[in-house]
Write a protein that holds these residues in place. Structure first.
Motif, short mmCIF file in Angstrom:
data_model
loop_
_atom_site.label_atom_id
_atom_site.label_comp_id
_atom_site.label_asym_id
_atom_site.label_seq_id
_atom_site.Cartn_x
_atom_site.Cartn_y
_atom_site.Cartn_z
N THR A 11 0.83 -1.20 0.00
CA THR A 11 0.00 0.00 0.00
C THR A 11 0.86 1.25 0.00
O THR A 11 0.61 2.21 -0.74
CB THR A 11 -0.94 0.00 1.22
N PHE A 12 1.91 1.25 0.84
CA PHE A 12 2.82 2.39 0.89
C PHE A 12 3.52 2.59 -0.45
O PHE A 12 3.63 3.72 -0.94
CB PHE A 12 3.86 2.18 2.00
N LYS A 13 3.98 1.51 -1.06
CA LYS A 13 4.65 1.60 -2.35
C LYS A 13 3.71 2.14 -3.42
O LYS A 13 4.09 3.01 -4.21
CB LYS A 13 5.17 0.22 -2.76
N ALA A 14 2.48 1.65 -3.45
CA ALA A 14 1.51 2.14 -4.43
C ALA A 14 1.21 3.62 -4.21
O ALA A 14 1.08 4.38 -5.17
CB ALA A 14 0.23 1.32 -4.34
N LEU A 17 4.37 5.65 -5.38
CA LEU A 17 4.48 5.65 -6.83
C LEU A 17 3.34 6.45 -7.47
O LEU A 17 3.55 7.14 -8.46
CB LEU A 17 4.49 4.22 -7.36
N GLY A 18 2.15 6.36 -6.90
CA GLY A 18 1.02 7.14 -7.41
C GLY A 18 1.26 8.63 -7.28
O GLY A 18 1.00 9.40 -8.22
N ILE A 19 1.75 9.06 -6.13
CA ILE A 19 2.06 10.49 -5.94
C ILE A 19 3.17 10.92 -6.88
O ILE A 19 3.10 11.99 -7.50
CB ILE A 19 2.43 10.76 -4.47
N GLY A 20 4.18 10.08 -7.03
CA GLY A 20 5.29 10.41 -7.93
C GLY A 20 4.82 10.52 -9.37
O GLY A 20 5.23 11.44 -10.09
N MET A 21 3.95 9.62 -9.81
CA MET A 21 3.44 9.68 -11.18
C MET A 21 2.58 10.92 -11.38
O MET A 21 2.64 11.55 -12.44
CB MET A 21 2.64 8.42 -11.51
N PHE A 23 2.85 13.87 -9.86
CA PHE A 23 3.69 15.05 -10.00
C PHE A 23 4.54 15.02 -11.28
O PHE A 23 4.83 16.06 -11.86
CB PHE A 23 4.56 15.23 -8.76
N ALA A 24 4.93 13.83 -11.74
CA ALA A 24 5.68 13.73 -12.99
C ALA A 24 4.80 14.15 -14.17
O ALA A 24 5.24 14.91 -15.05
CB ALA A 24 6.19 12.31 -13.19
N ILE A 25 3.57 13.67 -14.18
CA ILE A 25 2.66 14.04 -15.27
C ILE A 25 2.35 15.53 -15.20
O ILE A 25 2.33 16.22 -16.22
CB ILE A 25 1.37 13.20 -15.19
N LYS A 26 2.13 16.06 -14.00
CA LYS A 26 1.85 17.48 -13.83
C LYS A 26 3.03 18.32 -14.31
O LYS A 26 2.85 19.33 -14.99
CB LYS A 26 1.53 17.79 -12.37
N TRP A 27 4.24 17.91 -13.96
CA TRP A 27 5.43 18.67 -14.36
C TRP A 27 5.56 18.67 -15.88
O TRP A 27 5.84 19.71 -16.48
CB TRP A 27 6.68 18.08 -13.72
N HIS A 28 5.38 17.50 -16.51
CA HIS A 28 5.48 17.44 -17.97
C HIS A 28 4.39 18.25 -18.65
O HIS A 28 4.62 18.89 -19.67
CB HIS A 28 5.44 15.98 -18.45
N TYR A 29 3.19 18.23 -18.09
CA TYR A 29 2.10 19.02 -18.65
C TYR A 29 2.42 20.51 -18.54
O TYR A 29 2.21 21.27 -19.50
CB TYR A 29 0.80 18.70 -17.91
N ASP A 30 2.93 20.93 -17.38
CA ASP A 30 3.30 22.34 -17.21
C ASP A 30 4.44 22.73 -18.14
O ASP A 30 4.45 23.84 -18.67
CB ASP A 30 3.69 22.61 -15.76
N GLN A 31 5.39 21.84 -18.35
CA GLN A 31 6.49 22.12 -19.27
C GLN A 31 5.96 22.25 -20.69
O GLN A 31 6.42 23.10 -21.45
CB GLN A 31 7.55 21.02 -19.20
N GLY A 32 5.02 21.41 -21.06
CA GLY A 32 4.43 21.47 -22.40
C GLY A 32 3.68 22.77 -22.62
O GLY A 32 3.71 23.34 -23.72
N ASN A 33 3.00 23.26 -21.60
CA ASN A 33 2.31 24.54 -21.71
C ASN A 33 3.29 25.70 -21.81
O ASN A 33 3.02 26.69 -22.47
CB ASN A 33 1.37 24.75 -20.53
N ARG A 34 4.41 25.57 -21.12
CA ARG A 34 5.39 26.65 -21.11
C ARG A 34 6.15 26.69 -22.44
O ARG A 34 6.49 27.75 -22.94
CB ARG A 34 6.37 26.46 -19.96
N LEU A 35 6.43 25.53 -22.99
CA LEU A 35 7.18 25.46 -24.25
C LEU A 35 6.20 25.32 -25.41
O LEU A 35 5.95 24.23 -25.92
CB LEU A 35 8.14 24.27 -24.23
N LYS A 36 5.65 26.41 -25.83
CA LYS A 36 4.67 26.37 -26.92
C LYS A 36 5.32 26.10 -28.27
O LYS A 36 4.72 25.59 -29.17
CB LYS A 36 3.89 27.69 -26.98
N ASP A 37 6.58 26.46 -28.38
CA ASP A 37 7.28 26.30 -29.64
C ASP A 37 7.54 24.81 -29.92
O ASP A 37 8.13 24.12 -29.11
CB ASP A 37 8.59 27.07 -29.59
#
Length: 77
Positions: A11-14, A17-21, A23-37
């Protein structure tokens, strides 16, 4: 007591990993919005791919070096 340890650890591992995923998806989404080019996005993707391939190559070489140092037979049949 021993019956609960795998349940708690899985349960702890899940959860971690769920929290890490998330924030990873959120970071990549934010980077994609920032890099419009599109060129900048392709350049960043290329850099990530090159770093991944180099890391994979280094990991393979270190693995074979360690295997030979430990006396493992790494020849193909």
């Amino acid at each position: 007591m021993m019956d609960w340890i795998p349940i708690v650890l899985v349960t702890f591992k899940a959860l971690v990993l769920g929290i890490g995923m998330f924030f990873a998806i959120k970071w990549h989404y934010d980077q994609g919005n920032r890099l419009k080019d599109k060129l900048a996005v392709l350049r960043a993707g290329g850099k990530v791919a090159i770093v991944f391939v180099l890391a994979l190559l280094v990991l393979g070489l270190v693995t074979f070096a360690l295997g030979r140092k430990l006396g493992l037979d790494l020849t193909f049949p």
